[in-house]
Design an enzyme around this catalytic site. Structure first.
Site, mmCIF file in Angstrom:
data_model
loop_
_atom_site.group_PDB
_atom_site.id
_atom_site.type_symbol
_atom_site.label_atom_id
_atom_site.label_comp_id
_atom_site.label_asym_id
_atom_site.label_seq_id
_atom_site.Cartn_x
_atom_site.Cartn_y
_atom_site.Cartn_z
ATOM 1 N N ASN A 7 0.867 -1.187 0.000
ATOM 2 C CA ASN A 7 0.000 0.000 0.000
ATOM 3 C C ASN A 7 0.902 1.235 0.000
ATOM 4 O O ASN A 7 1.492 1.581 1.017
ATOM 5 C CB ASN A 7 -0.887 -0.042 1.252
ATOM 6 C CG ASN A 7 -1.821 1.154 1.335
ATOM 7 O OD1 ASN A 7 -1.747 2.082 0.524
ATOM 8 N ND2 ASN A 7 -2.698 1.142 2.317
ATOM 9 N N LYS A 14 3.319 0.751 3.088
ATOM 10 C CA LYS A 14 3.042 -0.264 4.101
ATOM 11 C C LYS A 14 3.032 -1.615 3.405
ATOM 12 O O LYS A 14 2.573 -1.713 2.262
ATOM 13 C CB LYS A 14 1.669 -0.029 4.732
ATOM 14 C CG LYS A 14 1.602 1.181 5.622
ATOM 15 C CD LYS A 14 0.230 1.258 6.285
ATOM 16 C CE LYS A 14 -0.161 2.687 6.541
ATOM 17 N NZ LYS A 14 -1.579 2.952 6.496
ATOM 18 N N ARG A 91 -2.699 -1.972 -3.327
ATOM 19 C CA ARG A 91 -3.866 -1.141 -3.106
ATOM 20 C C ARG A 91 -3.783 0.040 -4.074
ATOM 21 O O ARG A 91 -2.768 0.747 -4.115
ATOM 22 C CB ARG A 91 -3.882 -0.652 -1.672
ATOM 23 C CG ARG A 91 -5.092 0.187 -1.372
ATOM 24 C CD ARG A 91 -4.732 1.352 -0.535
ATOM 25 N NE ARG A 91 -5.914 2.182 -0.307
ATOM 26 C CZ ARG A 91 -5.839 3.370 0.263
ATOM 27 N NH1 ARG A 91 -4.677 3.846 0.652
ATOM 28 N NH2 ARG A 91 -6.917 4.090 0.417
ATOM 29 N N HIS A 180 -12.980 3.279 0.149
ATOM 30 C CA HIS A 180 -12.998 2.249 1.208
ATOM 31 C C HIS A 180 -13.670 0.968 0.712
ATOM 32 O O HIS A 180 -14.150 0.166 1.517
ATOM 33 C CB HIS A 180 -13.783 2.716 2.455
ATOM 34 C CG HIS A 180 -13.072 3.731 3.292
ATOM 35 N ND1 HIS A 180 -13.749 4.730 3.954
ATOM 36 C CD2 HIS A 180 -11.774 3.904 3.598
ATOM 37 C CE1 HIS A 180 -12.889 5.468 4.623
ATOM 38 N NE2 HIS A 180 -11.670 4.988 4.415
ATOM 39 N N GLY A 210 -12.892 5.630 10.463
ATOM 40 C CA GLY A 210 -11.492 5.773 10.857
ATOM 41 C C GLY A 210 -11.111 7.218 10.642
ATOM 42 O O GLY A 210 -11.983 8.090 10.611
ATOM 43 N N ARG A 241 -11.055 16.053 7.430
ATOM 44 C CA ARG A 241 -11.814 16.432 6.221
ATOM 45 C C ARG A 241 -13.207 16.910 6.596
ATOM 46 O O ARG A 241 -13.835 16.359 7.495
ATOM 47 C CB ARG A 241 -11.946 15.222 5.282
ATOM 48 C CG ARG A 241 -10.640 14.789 4.686
ATOM 49 C CD ARG A 241 -10.798 13.519 3.855
ATOM 50 N NE ARG A 241 -9.740 12.589 4.174
ATOM 51 C CZ ARG A 241 -9.753 11.294 3.872
ATOM 52 N NH1 ARG A 241 -10.779 10.772 3.236
ATOM 53 N NH2 ARG A 241 -8.740 10.527 4.201
ATOM 54 N N ASP A 283 -7.745 13.015 16.568
ATOM 55 C CA ASP A 283 -7.847 11.677 17.148
ATOM 56 C C ASP A 283 -8.992 11.627 18.162
ATOM 57 O O ASP A 283 -9.041 12.440 19.086
ATOM 58 C CB ASP A 283 -6.523 11.307 17.824
ATOM 59 C CG ASP A 283 -6.470 9.831 18.168
ATOM 60 O OD1 ASP A 283 -7.352 9.377 18.935
ATOM 61 O OD2 ASP A 283 -5.567 9.145 17.689
ATOM 62 N N ILE A 332 -12.345 4.007 14.770
ATOM 63 C CA ILE A 332 -13.373 4.548 15.654
ATOM 64 C C ILE A 332 -14.532 3.554 15.792
ATOM 65 O O ILE A 332 -14.997 3.270 16.899
ATOM 66 C CB ILE A 332 -13.898 5.893 15.104
ATOM 67 C CG1 ILE A 332 -12.745 6.897 14.982
ATOM 68 C CG2 ILE A 332 -15.004 6.452 15.971
ATOM 69 C CD1 ILE A 332 -12.995 8.023 13.990
ATOM 70 N N GLU A 384 -8.405 -4.912 5.396
ATOM 71 C CA GLU A 384 -8.283 -4.613 3.967
ATOM 72 C C GLU A 384 -7.123 -5.385 3.333
ATOM 73 O O GLU A 384 -7.211 -5.818 2.188
ATOM 74 C CB GLU A 384 -8.084 -3.101 3.778
ATOM 75 C CG GLU A 384 -9.356 -2.316 4.062
ATOM 76 C CD GLU A 384 -9.117 -0.848 4.370
ATOM 77 O OE1 GLU A 384 -8.601 -0.554 5.468
ATOM 78 O OE2 GLU A 384 -9.433 -0.009 3.522
HETATM 79 P P1 ADP Z 1 -7.093 5.213 8.978
HETATM 80 O O1 ADP Z 1 -8.236 5.853 8.274
HETATM 81 O O2 ADP Z 1 -5.883 6.074 9.070
HETATM 82 O O3 ADP Z 1 -6.832 3.778 8.560
HETATM 83 P P2 ADP Z 1 -8.012 3.990 11.438
HETATM 84 O O4 ADP Z 1 -9.133 3.186 10.885
HETATM 85 O O5 ADP Z 1 -6.807 3.277 11.941
HETATM 86 O O6 ADP Z 1 -7.593 5.163 10.481
HETATM 87 O O7 ADP Z 1 -8.616 4.872 12.630
HETATM 88 C C1 ADP Z 1 -7.792 5.741 13.341
HETATM 89 C C2 ADP Z 1 -8.632 6.513 14.322
HETATM 90 O O8 ADP Z 1 -9.336 5.613 15.187
HETATM 91 C C3 ADP Z 1 -7.799 7.351 15.273
HETATM 92 O O9 ADP Z 1 -7.524 8.618 14.735
HETATM 93 C C4 ADP Z 1 -8.698 7.475 16.462
HETATM 94 O O10 ADP Z 1 -9.484 8.630 16.268
HETATM 95 C C5 ADP Z 1 -9.610 6.272 16.406
HETATM 96 N N1 ADP Z 1 -9.398 5.371 17.533
HETATM 97 C C6 ADP Z 1 -8.504 4.375 17.670
HETATM 98 N N2 ADP Z 1 -8.620 3.778 18.882
HETATM 99 C C7 ADP Z 1 -9.625 4.410 19.531
HETATM 100 C C8 ADP Z 1 -10.244 4.275 20.820
HETATM 101 N N3 ADP Z 1 -9.854 3.352 21.695
HETATM 102 N N4 ADP Z 1 -11.255 5.118 21.115
HETATM 103 C C9 ADP Z 1 -11.670 6.050 20.245
HETATM 104 N N5 ADP Z 1 -11.119 6.233 19.022
HETATM 105 C C10 ADP Z 1 -10.130 5.431 18.666
#
Ligand code: ADP
Length: 397
Positions: A7, A14, A91, A180, A210, A241, A283, A332, A384
């Protein structure tokens, strides 16, 4: 059979190597700062110390070269020879209307990637560089492209057109593509397996929440509608965004702040969303902590995120007619117990009910609705990379 999944971002890469006998990850790694000072590769193998390579990597070919070195490294690697790799899955972000499923990369695929670079100017060229590096360094191995947009090519016209003069669709292919797709497809397959339902008869709403976030209405196992659009900027409020807004905001800001198209794109993609609203973080862990400590704007950002998701969920339930399950995934969706609760609040009136105790889970594959809920609510960890590896395996067989 061993499949390498790659990716590529504009300055990162990655990778994961899968043993498809048991679908296990043998190794995963990350290369950062490609083309800039401080390039480095970190490789993780279960039961071993992290392996670090810090060498200049001026481009993706160099980076892929070091990935191969790391894979066959005597002490830190997991294979003894590159010939053990049977296929590489890449990807890709934007395949537009030309690519509706995963494909072995040929001239036609390359043309499609080039054509749709206009809508993914950072991602498509980076994805291509990763492929070209593998093609050069592993000339006898087949490369497969798995596009974020492909799964959504089944959307009907009424769901993918924008209400603009039709000529712009014809002239520039301006429409909703959705992203996605690899995650939504994986979630659809897992939901069918968990619910023991025929995938061709499965209607779900897949919520990939996410850093980037999108919701997909899946009808009869196929994408029927989704929140992201021409690019991954549309739809939900995201980490950085904006998601949906009145298009006039764009033209107004460009005039008022004397912004170029690049600047407004940067503003809407990198400085907006929950980061822009809260002024604190993108985050959700930080936002939840801050909101609990009384930070008003963090609380507003979380409510905005939940309300936007609610609006799409309710709309998609009506579009589908019958909905078997609402599935939460992504960082999330999998981990935030409170965000799931917040999004599902208000659906009780339709007898769609979250079980607060069952909902107290992170990741895995769980049903978190009450036994009498009209629609099942689920938490399913997405994968994924495994989806890319599986598609690659089935195409090169
Ligand atoms: P990406 O779109 O970069 O792949 P992810 O699917 O890994 O992102 O999601 C990352 C986000 O998930 C983080 O920015 C954070 O907001 C959220 N996140 C991760 N763990 C937790 C948690 N325990 N509680 C709330 N939010 C979380």
């Amino acid at each position: 059979m061993k499949i390498l999944v790659i990716n590529c971002g504009s300055s990162s890469l990655k990778y994961q190597l899968f043993d498809m006998e048991n679908e296990k990850v043998m190794v995963k790694g990350l290369v950062e700062r490609i083309g800039i000072d401080g390039s480095r590769l970190i490789q993780k193998v279960e039961g071993k110390e992290d392996f670090l390579i810090e060498k200049p990597m001026s481009d993706h070919t160099k980076a892929v070269g070091y990935v191969f070195d790391a894979l066959v490294d005597k002490e830190n690697g997991v294979i003894s020879d590159l010939s053990e790799i049977d296929g590489v899955g890449h990807r890709f972000v934007h395949g537009g209307e030309k690519v509706a499923k995963s494909v072995i990369i040929d001239d036609e695929v390359k043309k499609a990637v080039e054509e749709y670079t206009k809508f993914a100017p950072l991602h498509n060229p980076a994805n291509m560089m990763g492929f070209e590096a593998c093609e050069n360094l592993l000339p006898n191995v087949k490369n497969v492209a798995v596009f974020d947009t492909a799964f959504h090519q089944t959307m009907p016209k009424e769901n993918y057109l924008y209400a603009l003069d039709y000529k712009y669709y014809e002239k520039y292919a301006i429409r909703k593509y959705g992203f996605h797709g690899t995650s939504h497809k994986y979630i659809t397959q897992r939901a069918a397996a968990i619910l023991e339902k025929d995938i061709d008869d499965l209607n779900i709403i897949s919520c990939h929440l996410g850093n980037g976030a999108s919701i997909c209405a899946v009808k009869n196992g196929k994408s029927f509608d989704t929140t992201m659009g021409l690019t991954p900027l549309e739809g939900l409020v995201m980490g950085t965004r904006s998601g949906d807004l009145d298009p006039t905001v764009v033209t107004f800001l460009m005039d008022a702040e004397n912004m170029s198209t690049a600047e407004i794109n940067n503003e809407l993609n990198k400085k907006s969303g929950v980061l822009g609203i809260s002024g604190v973080s993108s985050d959700f862990r930080d936002l939840e902590e801050n909101a609990n400590e009384g930070n008003e704007r963090s609380g507003i950002a979380l409510k905005m995120f939940a309300n936007r998701a609610k609006r799409y969920l309710a709309g998609y339930i009506a579009e589908l007619g019958r909905c078997d399950a609402i599935v939460f995934t992504g960082g999330i969706g999998e981990n935030s117990v409170t965000m799931r609760e917040s999004i599902m609040e208000g659906f009780e009136q339709f007898n769609i009910k979250l079980d607060k105790e069952k909902n107290n889970v992170r990741g895995g594959e769980n049903i978190v609705s009450t036994d009498d809920s009209n629609v099942k609510i689920m938490v399913v960890a997405t994968n994924e990379e495994l989806m890319i590896a599986k598609d690659t395996q089935s195409l090169i067989k």
